[in-house]
Design a protein around this motif. Structure first.
Motif, PDB file in Angstrom:
ATOM      1  N   PRO A 218      16.129  24.660  58.383  1.00 20.74           N
ATOM      2  CA  PRO A 218      16.251  25.040  59.597  1.00 20.74           C
ATOM      3  C   PRO A 218      17.620  25.008  60.111  1.00 20.74           C
ATOM      4  CG  PRO A 218      14.353  23.909  59.636  1.00 20.74           C
ATOM      5  CD  PRO A 218      14.934  23.532  58.373  1.00 20.74           C
ATOM      6  N   SER A 219      18.518  24.149  59.944  1.00 22.10           N
ATOM      7  CA  SER A 219      19.885  23.950  60.388  1.00 22.10           C
ATOM      8  C   SER A 219      20.652  25.157  59.772  1.00 22.10           C
ATOM      9  CB  SER A 219      20.637  22.881  60.317  1.00 22.10           C
ATOM     10  OG  SER A 219      20.314  22.498  58.757  1.00 22.10           O
ATOM     11  N   LYS A 220      20.325  25.575  58.301  1.00 23.41           N
ATOM     12  CA  LYS A 220      21.003  26.475  57.775  1.00 23.41           C
ATOM     13  C   LYS A 220      20.669  27.853  58.464  1.00 23.41           C
ATOM     14  CE  LYS A 220      23.836  28.292  54.407  1.00 23.41           C
ATOM     15  NZ  LYS A 220      24.825  27.681  53.830  1.00 23.41           N
ATOM     16  N   ARG A 221      19.395  28.317  58.441  1.00 23.70           N
ATOM     17  CA  ARG A 221      18.961  29.352  59.080  1.00 23.70           C
ATOM     18  C   ARG A 221      19.632  29.646  60.560  1.00 23.70           C
ATOM     19  NH1 ARG A 221      14.248  31.350  56.460  1.00 23.70           N
ATOM     20  NH2 ARG A 221      13.498  29.833  55.078  1.00 23.70           N
ATOM     21  N   ALA A 222      19.767  28.544  61.410  1.00 27.14           N
ATOM     22  CA  ALA A 222      20.295  28.476  62.943  1.00 27.14           C
ATOM     23  C   ALA A 222      21.749  28.858  62.523  1.00 27.14           C
ATOM     24  CB  ALA A 222      20.244  27.205  63.304  1.00 27.14           C
ATOM     25  N   LEU A 223      22.605  28.359  61.600  1.00 27.80           N
ATOM     26  CA  LEU A 223      23.941  28.510  61.516  1.00 27.80           C
ATOM     27  C   LEU A 223      24.495  29.925  60.987  1.00 27.80           C
ATOM     28  CD1 LEU A 223      26.981  27.614  60.945  1.00 27.80           C
ATOM     29  CD2 LEU A 223      26.104  26.741  58.617  1.00 27.80           C
ATOM     30  N   LEU A 224      23.478  30.462  59.959  1.00 22.48           N
ATOM     31  CA  LEU A 224      23.646  31.844  59.625  1.00 22.48           C
ATOM     32  C   LEU A 224      23.258  32.802  60.705  1.00 22.48           C
ATOM     33  CD1 LEU A 224      22.066  31.648  56.011  1.00 22.48           C
ATOM     34  CD2 LEU A 224      24.529  31.574  56.529  1.00 22.48           C
ATOM     35  N   LYS A 225      22.362  32.564  61.601  1.00 19.96           N
ATOM     36  CA  LYS A 225      21.994  33.318  62.653  1.00 19.96           C
ATOM     37  C   LYS A 225      23.130  33.143  63.674  1.00 19.96           C
ATOM     38  CE  LYS A 225      18.615  34.173  66.318  1.00 19.96           C
ATOM     39  NZ  LYS A 225      17.265  33.596  67.119  1.00 19.96           N
ATOM     40  N   ALA A 226      23.859  32.264  63.979  1.00 23.47           N
ATOM     41  CA  ALA A 226      24.877  32.191  64.789  1.00 23.47           C
ATOM     42  C   ALA A 226      25.950  32.872  64.364  1.00 23.47           C
ATOM     43  CB  ALA A 226      25.239  30.664  65.040  1.00 23.47           C
ATOM     44  N   ILE A 227      26.364  32.819  63.040  1.00 22.06           N
ATOM     45  CA  ILE A 227      27.616  33.473  62.380  1.00 22.06           C
ATOM     46  C   ILE A 227      27.363  35.255  62.557  1.00 22.06           C
ATOM     47  CG2 ILE A 227      28.622  34.221  60.180  1.00 22.06           C
ATOM     48  CD1 ILE A 227      28.152  31.266  59.496  1.00 22.06           C
ATOM     49  N   GLU A 228      26.002  35.503  62.191  1.00 19.15           N
ATOM     50  CA  GLU A 228      25.801  36.936  62.407  1.00 19.15           C
ATOM     51  C   GLU A 228      25.806  37.367  63.856  1.00 19.15           C
ATOM     52  OE1 GLU A 228      21.620  39.613  61.659  1.00 19.15           O
ATOM     53  OE2 GLU A 228      22.295  38.221  59.968  1.00 19.15           O
ATOM     54  N   GLU A 229      25.207  36.580  64.864  1.00 19.99           N
ATOM     55  CA  GLU A 229      25.224  36.909  66.288  1.00 19.99           C
ATOM     56  C   GLU A 229      26.720  37.297  66.704  1.00 19.99           C
ATOM     57  OE1 GLU A 229      22.797  33.967  68.128  1.00 19.99           O
ATOM     58  OE2 GLU A 229      21.076  35.322  67.514  1.00 19.99           O
ATOM     59  N   SER A 230      27.640  36.157  66.219  1.00 21.95           N
ATOM     60  CA  SER A 230      29.226  36.485  66.657  1.00 21.95           C
ATOM     61  C   SER A 230      29.980  37.481  66.008  1.00 21.95           C
ATOM     62  CB  SER A 230      29.808  34.847  66.282  1.00 21.95           C
ATOM     63  OG  SER A 230      30.076  34.728  64.944  1.00 21.95           O
ATOM     64  N   GLY A 231      29.332  38.080  65.141  1.00 17.24           N
ATOM     65  CA  GLY A 231      29.811  39.529  64.586  1.00 17.24           C
ATOM     66  C   GLY A 231      30.414  39.183  63.171  1.00 17.24           C
ATOM     67  N   GLY A 232      30.322  37.926  62.478  1.00 17.57           N
ATOM     68  CA  GLY A 232      30.824  37.498  61.385  1.00 17.57           C
ATOM     69  C   GLY A 232      29.515  37.811  60.232  1.00 17.57           C
ATOM     70  N   THR A 233      30.019  37.718  58.856  1.00 16.97           N
ATOM     71  CA  THR A 233      29.206  38.024  57.750  1.00 16.97           C
ATOM     72  C   THR A 233      29.211  36.624  56.857  1.00 16.97           C
ATOM     73  OG1 THR A 233      30.947  39.092  56.722  1.00 16.97           O
ATOM     74  CG2 THR A 233      29.278  40.390  57.904  1.00 16.97           C
ATOM     75  N   TRP A 234      28.217  36.621  56.151  1.00 15.70           N
ATOM     76  CA  TRP A 234      28.294  35.177  55.404  1.00 15.70           C
ATOM     77  C   TRP A 234      27.970  35.562  53.962  1.00 15.70           C
ATOM     78  CZ3 TRP A 234      23.562  34.921  52.814  1.00 15.70           C
ATOM     79  CH2 TRP A 234      22.618  35.387  53.545  1.00 15.70           C
TER      80      TRP A 234
END
Length: 65
Positions: A49-65
């Motif tokens: 869940p913490s990794k999913r939250a991190l990736l979601k935050a990155i995506e919401e800020s306009g970044g890509t992972w």
């Protein structure tokens, strides 16, 4: 020698000797010959869940992972 088990005197060694520079060159040539391309991305089905939250935050800020 840095290792306590390895001996500096290797004249008794009867096995094959490996030159790391030659091996690296042969390996690079072989990999270029095979050309596996890009490996598939991880599907992400087992993310924490913490990794999913991190990736979601990155995506919401306009970044890509």
């Amino acid at each position: 020698m840095a290792s306590r088990t390895s001996k500096a005197d290797t004249k008794d060694w009867t096995g094959p000797r490996l030159n790391h520079a030659d091996y690296a060159a042969r390996l690079a040539a072989r990999r270029a010959q095979i050309d596996p391309g890009e490996p598939p991305r991880n599907a992400g089905t087992r993310r924490t869940p913490s990794k999913r939250a991190l990736l979601k935050a990155i995506e919401e800020s306009g970044g890509t992972w």
